[in-house]
Design an enzyme around this catalytic site. Structure first.
Site, PDB file in Angstrom:
ATOM      1  N   GLY A 187      40.543 -63.015  24.552  1.00 56.09           N
ATOM      2  CA  GLY A 187      40.380 -64.414  24.933  1.00 56.09           C
ATOM      3  C   GLY A 187      38.922 -64.840  24.975  1.00 56.09           C
ATOM      4  O   GLY A 187      38.049 -64.062  25.365  1.00 56.09           O
ATOM      5  N   HIS A 211      47.417 -64.959  28.607  1.00 53.02           N
ATOM      6  CA  HIS A 211      47.808 -63.758  27.859  1.00 53.02           C
ATOM      7  C   HIS A 211      48.892 -64.092  26.833  1.00 53.02           C
ATOM      8  O   HIS A 211      48.890 -63.580  25.716  1.00 53.02           O
ATOM      9  CB  HIS A 211      48.381 -62.696  28.800  1.00 53.02           C
ATOM     10  CG  HIS A 211      47.443 -62.221  29.865  1.00 53.02           C
ATOM     11  ND1 HIS A 211      47.610 -62.532  31.188  1.00 53.02           N
ATOM     12  CD2 HIS A 211      46.329 -61.445  29.803  1.00 53.02           C
ATOM     13  CE1 HIS A 211      46.656 -61.954  31.903  1.00 53.02           C
ATOM     14  NE2 HIS A 211      45.857 -61.293  31.088  1.00 53.02           N
ATOM     15  N   GLY A 265      47.512 -56.591  32.592  1.00 47.85           N
ATOM     16  CA  GLY A 265      48.777 -56.990  33.211  1.00 47.85           C
ATOM     17  C   GLY A 265      48.637 -58.258  34.030  1.00 47.85           C
ATOM     18  O   GLY A 265      47.688 -59.014  33.863  1.00 47.85           O
ATOM     19  N   SER A 274      44.308 -64.063  36.143  1.00 49.55           N
ATOM     20  CA  SER A 274      45.140 -63.306  37.086  1.00 49.55           C
ATOM     21  C   SER A 274      44.587 -63.427  38.497  1.00 49.55           C
ATOM     22  O   SER A 274      45.312 -63.273  39.476  1.00 49.55           O
ATOM     23  CB  SER A 274      45.181 -61.828  36.685  1.00 49.55           C
ATOM     24  OG  SER A 274      45.543 -61.702  35.330  1.00 49.55           O
ATOM     25  N   ARG A 275      43.283 -63.677  38.608  1.00 53.38           N
ATOM     26  CA  ARG A 275      42.670 -63.754  39.945  1.00 53.38           C
ATOM     27  C   ARG A 275      42.894 -65.111  40.621  1.00 53.38           C
ATOM     28  O   ARG A 275      42.606 -65.245  41.806  1.00 53.38           O
ATOM     29  CB  ARG A 275      41.181 -63.448  39.862  1.00 53.38           C
ATOM     30  CG  ARG A 275      40.911 -61.981  39.532  1.00 53.38           C
ATOM     31  CD  ARG A 275      39.440 -61.617  39.651  1.00 53.38           C
ATOM     32  NE  ARG A 275      39.225 -60.186  39.560  1.00 53.38           N
ATOM     33  CZ  ARG A 275      38.773 -59.546  38.473  1.00 53.38           C
ATOM     34  NH1 ARG A 275      38.493 -60.225  37.382  1.00 53.38           N
ATOM     35  NH2 ARG A 275      38.612 -58.239  38.478  1.00 53.38           N
ATOM     36  N   LYS A 310      38.010 -66.815  27.075  1.00 47.89           N
ATOM     37  CA  LYS A 310      37.785 -66.946  28.526  1.00 47.89           C
ATOM     38  C   LYS A 310      36.708 -65.950  28.987  1.00 47.89           C
ATOM     39  O   LYS A 310      35.839 -66.271  29.778  1.00 47.89           O
ATOM     40  CB  LYS A 310      39.109 -66.684  29.242  1.00 47.89           C
ATOM     41  CG  LYS A 310      38.994 -66.215  30.658  1.00 47.89           C
ATOM     42  CD  LYS A 310      39.221 -67.330  31.600  1.00 47.89           C
ATOM     43  CE  LYS A 310      38.934 -67.018  33.040  1.00 47.89           C
ATOM     44  NZ  LYS A 310      39.225 -65.691  33.480  1.00 47.89           N
ATOM     45  N   ASP A 311      36.815 -64.703  28.489  1.00 47.40           N
ATOM     46  CA  ASP A 311      35.821 -63.682  28.815  1.00 47.40           C
ATOM     47  C   ASP A 311      34.852 -63.633  27.639  1.00 47.40           C
ATOM     48  O   ASP A 311      34.888 -62.726  26.809  1.00 47.40           O
ATOM     49  CB  ASP A 311      36.521 -62.343  29.035  1.00 47.40           C
ATOM     50  CG  ASP A 311      37.506 -62.413  30.180  1.00 47.40           C
ATOM     51  OD1 ASP A 311      37.101 -62.186  31.324  1.00 47.40           O
ATOM     52  OD2 ASP A 311      38.693 -62.739  29.933  1.00 47.40           O
ATOM     53  N   GLN A 333      35.898 -50.336  34.669  1.00 43.32           N
ATOM     54  CA  GLN A 333      35.218 -51.625  34.543  1.00 43.32           C
ATOM     55  C   GLN A 333      35.115 -52.355  35.881  1.00 43.32           C
ATOM     56  O   GLN A 333      34.618 -53.470  35.939  1.00 43.32           O
ATOM     57  CB  GLN A 333      35.888 -52.502  33.490  1.00 43.32           C
ATOM     58  CG  GLN A 333      37.259 -53.018  33.853  1.00 43.32           C
ATOM     59  CD  GLN A 333      37.916 -53.731  32.680  1.00 43.32           C
ATOM     60  OE1 GLN A 333      38.282 -53.104  31.675  1.00 43.32           O
ATOM     61  NE2 GLN A 333      38.065 -55.040  32.766  1.00 43.32           N
TER      62      GLN A 333
HETATM   63  P1  AMP Z   1      42.765 -59.396  31.407  1.00 42.79           P
HETATM   64  O1  AMP Z   1      44.187 -59.003  31.648  1.00 42.79           O
HETATM   65  O2  AMP Z   1      42.200 -60.293  32.447  1.00 42.79           O
HETATM   66  O3  AMP Z   1      41.888 -58.222  31.065  1.00 42.79           O
HETATM   67  O4  AMP Z   1      42.806 -60.290  30.096  1.00 42.79           O
HETATM   68  C1  AMP Z   1      43.347 -59.779  28.898  1.00 42.79           C
HETATM   69  C2  AMP Z   1      42.947 -60.684  27.771  1.00 42.79           C
HETATM   70  O5  AMP Z   1      43.471 -61.998  28.005  1.00 42.79           O
HETATM   71  C3  AMP Z   1      41.412 -60.836  27.644  1.00 42.79           C
HETATM   72  O6  AMP Z   1      41.078 -60.800  26.274  1.00 42.79           O
HETATM   73  C4  AMP Z   1      41.167 -62.194  28.256  1.00 42.79           C
HETATM   74  O7  AMP Z   1      40.024 -62.828  27.736  1.00 42.79           O
HETATM   75  C5  AMP Z   1      42.431 -62.937  27.860  1.00 42.79           C
HETATM   76  N1  AMP Z   1      42.632 -64.085  28.751  1.00 42.79           N
HETATM   77  C6  AMP Z   1      42.728 -64.065  30.099  1.00 42.79           C
HETATM   78  N2  AMP Z   1      42.863 -65.330  30.575  1.00 42.79           N
HETATM   79  C7  AMP Z   1      42.857 -66.155  29.506  1.00 42.79           C
HETATM   80  C8  AMP Z   1      42.945 -67.572  29.332  1.00 42.79           C
HETATM   81  N3  AMP Z   1      43.069 -68.407  30.363  1.00 42.79           N
HETATM   82  N4  AMP Z   1      42.892 -68.069  28.071  1.00 42.79           N
HETATM   83  C9  AMP Z   1      42.747 -67.233  27.004  1.00 42.79           C
HETATM   84  N5  AMP Z   1      42.661 -65.891  27.112  1.00 42.79           N
HETATM   85  C10 AMP Z   1      42.713 -65.360  28.338  1.00 42.79           C
END
Ligand code: AMP
Length: 286
Positions: A153, A40, A34, A192-193, A155-156, A64
């Site tokens: 993503g 996202h 979220g 998100s952070r 990103k991670d 996690q």
């Molecule tokens: P999270 O909500 O942080 O668990 O992220 C959900 C998904 O969104 C994960 O697969 C992340 O790698 C992806 N994501 C988060 N930030 C980015 C970004 N800046 N660019 C691409 N993917 C992202």
């Protein structure tokens, strides 16, 4: 209208209905915690283009988070998240409660343990148990939604590699799609952070991405070895900009082994704290 689902059974019955109308339909899943932002959105847009129907899950996964991490204060913006899903024509938004996913106790579930060689380093080293929690919840979500494709993503980056290995090892019949990082204009990777950053920290935060570009340039110029390059970039980030760098490493892009000489495809990965905020970023060189 995006449909809402809070239970596993409602996801399953949506899937049954969808497949009974069109057995060939390609379903896509975008797992999130979220607080949706443009990063996202890129995953959701890509899934919408490539799949006939898209499910987005919004679940802040307790397993996690470490004991001193930000589980309690993690941003929750469900109404805005639903609007974003709506805008992209998402079919189903899955927002389960913790006990729907873990039953009575999230400590007494069956866990999925990723192999040590992938998690004894980088974020895995600094966040013990993190990838075990990620692998467990992603396995559960994939088993609930039973989609053809799932989007994550870059990103991670370590997470993406762990999940690719997970579906191979457990023979989960899904294609894992990695989506490039979406950035702010100054290069900061969306997260998100980022909303935890003060105005001044927000400006300084873009140095993280610039540091990755500098590492890549210095590697390609071939004058110095990797250790010299990373040591001087870390020193600059810490002394000039006030970061506390957890790691800056060059790894093989598919198995994450540390490299002593950079051979493509490689990835430069960084994690650093700015004040209390932990930021990660990476640069893939193919
Ligand atoms: P999270 O909500 O942080 O668990 O992220 C959900 C998904 O969104 C994960 O697969 C992340 O790698 C992806 N994501 C988060 N930030 C980015 C970004 N800046 N660019 C691409 N993917 C992202």
């Amino acid at each position: 209208m995006s449909k809402m689902a809070k239970t596993i059974e409602s996801v399953r019955s949506w899937r049954r209905e969808t497949k009974s109308l069109n057995p060939e339909a390609v379903l896509g899943l975008v797992p999130t915690m979220g607080a949706l932002h443009k990063g996202h959105e890129e995953l959701i847009a890509r899934a919408s283009r490539e799949c006939d129907h898209v499910v987005v899950s919004v679940f802040v996964n307790p397993t996690q988070f470490g004991p001193n991490e930000d589980l309690e204060k993690y941003p929750r913006t469900l109404d805005k998240d639903l609007e974003i899903c709506q805008k992209h024509g998402v079919d189903l938004v899955f927002t389960p409660a913790v006990d729907e996913i873990y039953g009575e106790s999230s400590r007494e579930t069956t866990f999925v343990d990723p192999p040590q060689f992938l998690i004894d380093k980088l974020c895995g080293e600094h966040r013990p148990g993190h990838f075990r929690g990620v692998a467990t919840v992603v396995s559960k979500l994939l088993n609930i939604a039973q989609v053809e494709r799932a989007y994550f993503g870059e990103k991670d980056y370590q997470q993406l590699i762990v999940i690719k290995q997970l579906v191979r090892d457990l023979m989960i019949p899904v294609e894992i799609v990695g989506v490039p990082i979406v950035r702010e204009d100054d290069g900061l990777a969306l997260s998100s952070r980022n909303m935890y950053l003060s105005q001044e920290q927000r400006i300084v935060a873009s140095q993280l991405n610039k540091a990755l570009a500098r590492v890549e340039e210095e590697i390609s110029s071939g004058d110095k070895n990797i250790e010299q390059i990373t040591a001087s970039v870390v020193a600059d980030l810490e002394t000039k900009y006030g970061f506390n760098v957890e790691y800056l490493k060059i790894c093989h892009a598919t198995n994450l082994s540390f490299l002593e000489t950079a051979q493509e495809p490689y990835v430069v990965l960084i994690a650093a704290r700015l004040g209390g905020v932990r930021l990660i970023d990476n640069l893939i060189v193919r």
